[in-house]
Design a protein around this motif. Structure first.
Motif, PDB file in Angstrom:
ATOM      1  N   ARG A 102      18.423  32.085  20.401  1.00  0.00           N
ATOM      2  CA  ARG A 102      18.013  33.126  19.445  1.00  0.00           C
ATOM      3  C   ARG A 102      18.709  32.998  18.090  1.00  0.00           C
ATOM      4  NH1 ARG A 102      17.954  38.781  22.700  1.00  0.00           N
ATOM      5  NH2 ARG A 102      17.483  39.503  20.580  1.00  0.00           N
ATOM      6  N   ALA A 103      19.298  31.870  17.805  1.00  0.00           N
ATOM      7  CA  ALA A 103      20.009  31.703  16.536  1.00  0.00           C
ATOM      8  C   ALA A 103      19.031  31.770  15.362  1.00  0.00           C
ATOM      9  CB  ALA A 103      20.754  30.379  16.516  1.00  0.00           C
ATOM     10  N   VAL A 104      19.487  32.365  14.265  1.00  0.00           N
ATOM     11  CA  VAL A 104      18.687  32.490  13.042  1.00  0.00           C
ATOM     12  C   VAL A 104      19.540  32.054  11.856  1.00  0.00           C
ATOM     13  CG1 VAL A 104      17.427  34.070  11.520  1.00  0.00           C
ATOM     14  CG2 VAL A 104      17.362  34.409  14.000  1.00  0.00           C
ATOM     15  N   ARG A 105      18.962  31.200  11.000  1.00  0.00           N
ATOM     16  CA  ARG A 105      19.637  30.764   9.778  1.00  0.00           C
ATOM     17  C   ARG A 105      18.797  31.184   8.574  1.00  0.00           C
ATOM     18  NH1 ARG A 105      19.043  26.025  12.500  1.00  0.00           N
ATOM     19  NH2 ARG A 105      17.908  25.044  10.758  1.00  0.00           N
ATOM     20  N   VAL A 106      19.445  31.733   7.568  1.00  0.00           N
ATOM     21  CA  VAL A 106      18.759  32.159   6.352  1.00  0.00           C
ATOM     22  C   VAL A 106      19.235  31.301   5.189  1.00  0.00           C
ATOM     23  CG1 VAL A 106      18.293  34.083   4.785  1.00  0.00           C
ATOM     24  CG2 VAL A 106      18.635  34.529   7.230  1.00  0.00           C
ATOM     25  N   ASP A 107      18.302  30.767   4.418  1.00  0.00           N
ATOM     26  CA  ASP A 107      18.623  30.046   3.183  1.00  0.00           C
ATOM     27  C   ASP A 107      18.104  30.897   2.029  1.00  0.00           C
ATOM     28  OD1 ASP A 107      18.728  28.413   0.943  1.00  0.00           O
ATOM     29  OD2 ASP A 107      18.202  26.590   2.042  1.00  0.00           O
ATOM     30  N   PRO A 108      18.961  31.737   1.438  1.00  0.00           N
ATOM     31  CA  PRO A 108      18.484  32.635   0.376  1.00  0.00           C
ATOM     32  C   PRO A 108      17.936  31.896  -0.825  1.00  0.00           C
ATOM     33  CG  PRO A 108      20.679  33.277   1.171  1.00  0.00           C
ATOM     34  CD  PRO A 108      20.387  31.924   1.731  1.00  0.00           C
ATOM     35  N   ALA A 109      18.539  30.764  -1.177  1.00  0.00           N
ATOM     36  CA  ALA A 109      18.085  30.035  -2.366  1.00  0.00           C
ATOM     37  C   ALA A 109      16.677  29.483  -2.169  1.00  0.00           C
ATOM     38  CB  ALA A 109      19.061  28.904  -2.682  1.00  0.00           C
ATOM     39  N   ALA A 110      16.403  28.967  -0.982  1.00  0.00           N
ATOM     40  CA  ALA A 110      15.079  28.416  -0.700  1.00  0.00           C
ATOM     41  C   ALA A 110      14.105  29.477  -0.201  1.00  0.00           C
ATOM     42  CB  ALA A 110      15.187  27.310   0.340  1.00  0.00           C
ATOM     43  N   ALA A 111      14.619  30.679   0.083  1.00  0.00           N
ATOM     44  CA  ALA A 111      13.814  31.772   0.643  1.00  0.00           C
ATOM     45  C   ALA A 111      13.117  31.314   1.931  1.00  0.00           C
ATOM     46  CB  ALA A 111      12.799  32.300  -0.358  1.00  0.00           C
ATOM     47  N   THR A 112      13.936  30.813   2.870  1.00  0.00           N
ATOM     48  CA  THR A 112      13.428  30.428   4.181  1.00  0.00           C
ATOM     49  C   THR A 112      14.310  31.020   5.267  1.00  0.00           C
ATOM     50  OG1 THR A 112      14.700  28.364   4.251  1.00  0.00           O
ATOM     51  CG2 THR A 112      12.469  28.247   3.338  1.00  0.00           C
ATOM     52  N   VAL A 113      13.691  31.232   6.417  1.00  0.00           N
ATOM     53  CA  VAL A 113      14.400  31.706   7.604  1.00  0.00           C
ATOM     54  C   VAL A 113      14.020  30.766   8.746  1.00  0.00           C
ATOM     55  CG1 VAL A 113      14.701  33.588   9.250  1.00  0.00           C
ATOM     56  CG2 VAL A 113      14.429  34.102   6.820  1.00  0.00           C
ATOM     57  N   THR A 114      15.020  30.203   9.399  1.00  0.00           N
ATOM     58  CA  THR A 114      14.805  29.286  10.511  1.00  0.00           C
ATOM     59  C   THR A 114      15.320  29.932  11.782  1.00  0.00           C
ATOM     60  OG1 THR A 114      15.052  27.397   9.022  1.00  0.00           O
ATOM     61  CG2 THR A 114      15.269  26.972  11.383  1.00  0.00           C
ATOM     62  N   ALA A 115      14.488  29.932  12.821  1.00  0.00           N
ATOM     63  CA  ALA A 115      14.818  30.654  14.046  1.00  0.00           C
ATOM     64  C   ALA A 115      14.600  29.769  15.255  1.00  0.00           C
ATOM     65  CB  ALA A 115      13.954  31.911  14.168  1.00  0.00           C
ATOM     66  N   ALA A 116      15.474  29.894  16.236  1.00  0.00           N
ATOM     67  CA  ALA A 116      15.311  29.184  17.496  1.00  0.00           C
ATOM     68  C   ALA A 116      14.144  29.771  18.275  1.00  0.00           C
ATOM     69  CB  ALA A 116      16.601  29.262  18.307  1.00  0.00           C
ATOM     70  N   GLY A 117      13.667  29.040  19.274  1.00  0.00           N
ATOM     71  CA  GLY A 117      12.424  29.381  19.958  1.00  0.00           C
ATOM     72  C   GLY A 117      12.420  30.684  20.713  1.00  0.00           C
ATOM     73  N   GLY A 118      13.590  31.238  21.028  1.00  0.00           N
ATOM     74  CA  GLY A 118      13.631  32.501  21.746  1.00  0.00           C
ATOM     75  C   GLY A 118      13.925  33.708  20.882  1.00  0.00           C
ATOM     76  N   ALA A 119      13.999  33.526  19.575  1.00  0.00           N
ATOM     77  CA  ALA A 119      14.345  34.633  18.674  1.00  0.00           C
ATOM     78  C   ALA A 119      13.225  35.664  18.619  1.00  0.00           C
ATOM     79  CB  ALA A 119      14.630  34.093  17.273  1.00  0.00           C
ATOM     80  N   THR A 120      13.619  36.923  18.517  1.00  0.00           N
ATOM     81  CA  THR A 120      12.662  38.017  18.392  1.00  0.00           C
ATOM     82  C   THR A 120      12.472  38.390  16.927  1.00  0.00           C
ATOM     83  OG1 THR A 120      14.359  39.740  18.519  1.00  0.00           O
ATOM     84  CG2 THR A 120      13.442  38.930  20.614  1.00  0.00           C
ATOM     85  N   ALA A 121      11.466  39.210  16.677  1.00  0.00           N
ATOM     86  CA  ALA A 121      11.254  39.707  15.313  1.00  0.00           C
ATOM     87  C   ALA A 121      12.493  40.426  14.802  1.00  0.00           C
ATOM     88  CB  ALA A 121      10.040  40.621  15.282  1.00  0.00           C
ATOM     89  N   ALA A 122      13.150  41.185  15.674  1.00  0.00           N
ATOM     90  CA  ALA A 122      14.364  41.908  15.268  1.00  0.00           C
ATOM     91  C   ALA A 122      15.446  40.942  14.813  1.00  0.00           C
ATOM     92  CB  ALA A 122      14.879  42.765  16.419  1.00  0.00           C
ATOM     93  N   ASP A 123      15.589  39.818  15.499  1.00  0.00           N
ATOM     94  CA  ASP A 123      16.595  38.832  15.108  1.00  0.00           C
ATOM     95  C   ASP A 123      16.340  38.340  13.682  1.00  0.00           C
ATOM     96  OD1 ASP A 123      17.798  38.931  17.656  1.00  0.00           O
ATOM     97  OD2 ASP A 123      16.462  37.375  18.428  1.00  0.00           O
ATOM     98  N   LEU A 124      15.067  38.052  13.371  1.00  0.00           N
ATOM     99  CA  LEU A 124      14.751  37.514  12.048  1.00  0.00           C
ATOM    100  C   LEU A 124      14.896  38.556  10.953  1.00  0.00           C
ATOM    101  CD1 LEU A 124      13.334  35.357  13.990  1.00  0.00           C
ATOM    102  CD2 LEU A 124      11.914  34.857  12.007  1.00  0.00           C
ATOM    103  N   VAL A 125      14.341  39.747  11.170  1.00  0.00           N
ATOM    104  CA  VAL A 125      14.377  40.722  10.078  1.00  0.00           C
ATOM    105  C   VAL A 125      15.794  41.222   9.834  1.00  0.00           C
ATOM    106  CG1 VAL A 125      11.970  41.418  10.419  1.00  0.00           C
ATOM    107  CG2 VAL A 125      13.784  42.698  11.574  1.00  0.00           C
ATOM    108  N   THR A 126      16.611  41.278  10.878  1.00  0.00           N
ATOM    109  CA  THR A 126      18.005  41.700  10.692  1.00  0.00           C
ATOM    110  C   THR A 126      18.770  40.676   9.865  1.00  0.00           C
ATOM    111  OG1 THR A 126      17.981  42.916  12.784  1.00  0.00           O
ATOM    112  CG2 THR A 126      20.132  42.318  11.883  1.00  0.00           C
ATOM    113  N   ALA A 127      18.597  39.398  10.181  1.00  0.00           N
ATOM    114  CA  ALA A 127      19.291  38.358   9.426  1.00  0.00           C
ATOM    115  C   ALA A 127      18.799  38.289   7.987  1.00  0.00           C
ATOM    116  CB  ALA A 127      19.099  37.013  10.120  1.00  0.00           C
ATOM    117  N   ALA A 128      17.484  38.424   7.785  1.00  0.00           N
ATOM    118  CA  ALA A 128      16.919  38.325   6.438  1.00  0.00           C
ATOM    119  C   ALA A 128      17.292  39.514   5.574  1.00  0.00           C
ATOM    120  CB  ALA A 128      15.402  38.195   6.524  1.00  0.00           C
ATOM    121  N   ALA A 129      17.444  40.681   6.190  1.00  0.00           N
ATOM    122  CA  ALA A 129      17.700  41.911   5.428  1.00  0.00           C
ATOM    123  C   ALA A 129      18.988  41.836   4.627  1.00  0.00           C
ATOM    124  CB  ALA A 129      17.740  43.107   6.374  1.00  0.00           C
ATOM    125  N   ALA A 130      19.949  41.076   5.106  1.00  0.00           N
ATOM    126  CA  ALA A 130      21.222  40.956   4.376  1.00  0.00           C
ATOM    127  C   ALA A 130      21.031  40.315   3.016  1.00  0.00           C
ATOM    128  CB  ALA A 130      22.210  40.142   5.216  1.00  0.00           C
TER     129      ALA A 130
END
Length: 462
Positions: A102-130
């Motif tokens: 469920r790991a999530v990586r955010v690249d703010p400069a490139a405006a991309t979010v990379t998520a492992a195959g088991g990540a949920t929507a909550a995992d992505l939006v929480t990481a991106a919100a920062a």
């Protein structure tokens, strides 16, 4: 490949190799962790997989797939576990459990979010919100992003940013022969095309890279009306959608009410840069009746998605039906209101999702997703407590689906179609069907992997 093709010797061989790879993260029937590993959100699912392999990285997934192929053991993938029909658990097969990935990586400069195959929507939006970023998701935070994205991904940002799959920039995939490949516009473009709408039928997706969007807040919330006002509310909703800008995506439908009688709801999400520009639209929605509840206001996107957290409780029994409507005319309104008045359970609901704007401007041939005209997705959700008879709830859901059929478009949303509706799956893809069938034969010729939607045997025979 079917479960019947797997011999006891094949399963024993798979156990030996998978145990050496995973240790106690391999679960067999009778193991203390097996029951928990095969329990889904929908407690009505009754499947009997042979093994569950809890993988923690892509190389473990690849080796598990190679073992399954050698042992003729069919494979299914458990990511978020929210497929109501239980296709994450394949009878007699190997379940690849990705819920630990469920790991999530955010690249703010490139405006991309990379998520492992088991990540949920909550995992992505929480990481991106920062970073004041958002990713196009569905409406429920607990749903796995892989399953949501690969077959579509309707959500509150559909009008402005498209479906979740329209924001998929690339994926890392383990193919049925165990090879690890990248799929994006420059690497295996055909697989990239098939993944955007064709589901996980072509391999196991271990990582997804999404386009993110700068969006500090949305104007969103619930407006709830008494059931008696539903006809006027739905008619007014239909008229307003004809004028709605890309920035405004509005759900409607029926939710359980505090007295046991359903209530009608409107759920606007305005995502424009100036939230004040959305307030007149919200005022028009309020004026469609006399609101019992009015909770629309500025919210971070991650917080706005919490509205639906308590709606569908793990452990209940679920049965879904779906229709695509070109518009919400009088006959469809009457069918929806009649079904709400005759609802078979106080837990059941109907959700109408709004597809327009950016999502409708994608050319149908550019992704595998088959319907790009403006439309409404009706999601019929029958819910009852364990131990109850299924028939009243199936009859209610089937009855509403049948009542909407005369007003509906062919096919339906593949993520929600039932396994016994293969003809509608084919219709859902329209002119993309033959290309999708060729992709299945190319990437998984032995039908090792099943996914949502389940492509019927005719799609990958030959």
């Amino acid at each position: 490949m079917s479960s019947a093709a797997t011999s006891d010797a094949g399963i024993s061989d798979a156990v030996a190799h998978l145990r050496a790879l995973l240790g106690d993260r391999l679960h067999e029937p009778g193991d203390p962790g097996f029951a928990a590993a095969t329990t889904l959100w929908n407690a009505a699912v009754d499947r009997a997989p042979a093994l569950v392999a809890r993988c923690l990285d892509a190389e473990e997934v690849a080796e598990a797939v190679r073992i399954a192929a050698r042992c003729r053991l069919p494979v299914s993938v458990l990511s978020g576990g929210h497929d109501w029909a239980g296709r994450a658990l394949r009878d007699g097969g190997l379940v690849l459990d990705l819920t630990g990935m469920r790991a999530v990586r955010v690249d703010p400069a490139a405006a991309t979010v990379t998520a492992a195959g088991g990540a949920t929507a909550a995992d992505l939006v929480t990481a991106a919100a920062a970073h004041d970023l958002v990713v196009a998701t569905g409406t429920v935070r607990g749903v796995g992003m892989a399953g949501l994205t690969l077959a579509g991904g309707y959500g509150p940002l559909c009008g402005r940013f498209g479906l979740a799959l329209d924001n998929l920039l690339g994926a890392e995939v383990v193919l049925a022969d165990g090879r690890r490949v990248s799929a994006d516009p420059d690497h295996d473009a055909e697989l990239y095309w098939a993944l955007r709408g064709g589901g996980g039928n072509f391999g196991v997706v271990t990582e997804l890279r999404f386009r993110a969007h700068r969006l500090p807040a949305v104007l969103a919330g619930m407006i709830i009306f008494a059931l008696a006002e539903a006809p006027a509310v739905l008619r007014g909703y239909s008229a307003l959608l004809a004028e709605a800008p890309d920035e405004l995506t509005v759900m409607t439908g029926f939710l359980p009410g505090p007295t046991g009688e359903p209530v009608a709801f409107l759920c606007p999400f305005y995502s424009g840069p100036d939230l004040d520009a959305g307030r007149p639209w919200v005022d028009r929605l309020r004026a469609l009746g006399t609101p019992l509840v009015d909770q629309v206001g500025p919210l971070p996107y991650a917080e706005a998605l919490r509205m639906f957290d308590g709606g569908m409780v793990d452990g209940n029994h679920y049965l879904l039906r779906t229709r695509w409507l070109p518009a919400l005319g009088g006959g469809a309104v009457a069918a929806l209101v009649d079904a709400a008045q005759r609802i078979s359970s106080p837990f059941s609901a109907v959700a109408v999702h709004h597809f327009h704007g950016a999502a409708s401007r994608v050319r149908p041939a550019d992704t595998a997703f088959g319907l790009r005209a403006d439309h409404l997705l009706v999601e019929v959700i029958a819910v009852w407590e364990p131990g109850g008879a299924v028939e009243p709830h199936r009859d209610w859901a089937d009855g509403l689906s049948a009542a909407l059929a005369p007003y509906a478009l062919p096919g339906g949303y593949p993520n929600l179609l039932a396994p016994e509706e293969p003809d509608r799956v084919r219709l859902a893809y329209g002119a993309n069907w033959e290309r999708l069938s060729r992709a299945k034969r190319r990437y998984d010729p032995d039908d090792l992997i099943t996914a949502v939607p389940t492509l019927p045997p005719s799609a990958h025979a030959g």
